[in-house]
Design an enzyme around this catalytic site. Sequence first.
Site: not given
Ligand code: NAD
Length: 340
Positions: A124, A148, A152
């Site tokens: 991120s 958070y 990362k």
């Molecule tokens: P999201 O919450 O929709 O997806 C994350 C998925 O991981 C979920 O389906 C959740 O059920 C699963 N999960 C969480 N903990 C788990 C575990 N212990 N074991 C197995 N599954 C688990 O989030 P997203 O927006 O799709 O983000 C995906 C990734 O991208 C994350 O790592 C997030 O930190 C990173 N990210 C997201 C953004 C954003 O703005 N959405 C920005 C930068 C980075």
Amino acid sequence: MKILITGGAGYIGSHTLVEVIKAGHQAVVVDSLVNGHTEAVERVSKLTGSDIHLAVGDIRDKSFLESIFTEFAPEAVIHFAGLKAVGESVENPMAYYDVNVNGSRVLLEVMQSQNCHRIVFSSSATVYGEPQYLPYDENHPVAPINPYGRTKLMVEQMLGDWSAADPERSAISLRYFNPVGAHPSGLIGEDPRGRPNNLMPFIAQVAVGTSSELQIFGGDYDTRDGTGERDYLHVVDLAKAHVLSLNALADQEGHDVINIGTGHGVTVKEMVKAFEIACAHSINTRTVARRAGDLPCFFANSERAQARLGWAAKLSLTDMCRDTWTWQSQNPSGYKAREY
Ligand code: NAD
Ligand code: UDP
């Protein structure tokens, strides 16, 4: 290639699943469903016409992961699974260190024992912290300002050490800016549980009538119109960056970090205006105090993504708002109720 996608039932993971399958790969999803949806994976199956296996379990559960690796023998992993709410990470930091850092450690251990050498990781822009200059490039110092962001950065560092220990291993951390939008079909999109933390899902909920007004956090920033400015990118563009990263890993040694953004900032007010055009009605807003911990403005230098991956964002702010509206208006309650 056979690809294991952790967190593939979530927002970005489900969109990436579509592009991975469209590119001709085979995919298995591992997700605990703590924030993901079985329905998302079912809809991707429908969209792509392929039967996708969702293994429900936790990445911290080593024997569970080992059984999936043994059965499927993936050649690469795309690792989305994790917790992502900045405010929650301040209130409950240990949950973030456990899921994000320890979960990634377990995953890398299993990859090591099962001879799986390639991984793409969801990092991120949060890792940069207070901007010393803008746009952020990948050489900008990293100094995340919340737990958070620190998790990362720790995973990036772990990937550096993991991949340095064996020349066959390679890893890419994609530093996402602000992913928004949905698949243009309206079948999959972002379905946050509870009150959304992020701007776009909140605007979408106000537009569809689930929430009454958008609170604009701060109107006195040093930006074009006083509201916060971010680099929003379409989730389908982001998904494609993962497919290109899988190709890039093949002739890469060690760990690389790559910004994924458009290179342009959009303010909160500009986003609201663009969304009003997409949904063809006005959106109630009220300007309130700044949100604690918010940076005024940041956006990406995305030249490295072009050079390393041949990636550049193609979809516009209009596309982001139109596709979010298609998703939200066809699924006002998200995945909870089928609207078709
Ligand atoms: P999201 O919450 O929709 O997806 C994350 C998925 O991981 C979920 O389906 C959740 O059920 C699963 N999960 C969480 N903990 C788990 C575990 N212990 N074991 C197995 N599954 C688990 O989030 P997203 O927006 O799709 O983000 C995906 C990734 O991208 C994350 O790592 C997030 O930190 C990173 N990210 C997201 C953004 C954003 O703005 N959405 C920005 C930068 C980075
Ligand atoms: N924002 C807002 N109202 C909201 C949610 C967000 O005004 O209900 C603003 C926030 O202050 C920031 C921008 O929208 O300037 C993007 O916020 P988001 O949480 O989506 O992304 P992040 O701040 O994590 O980059």
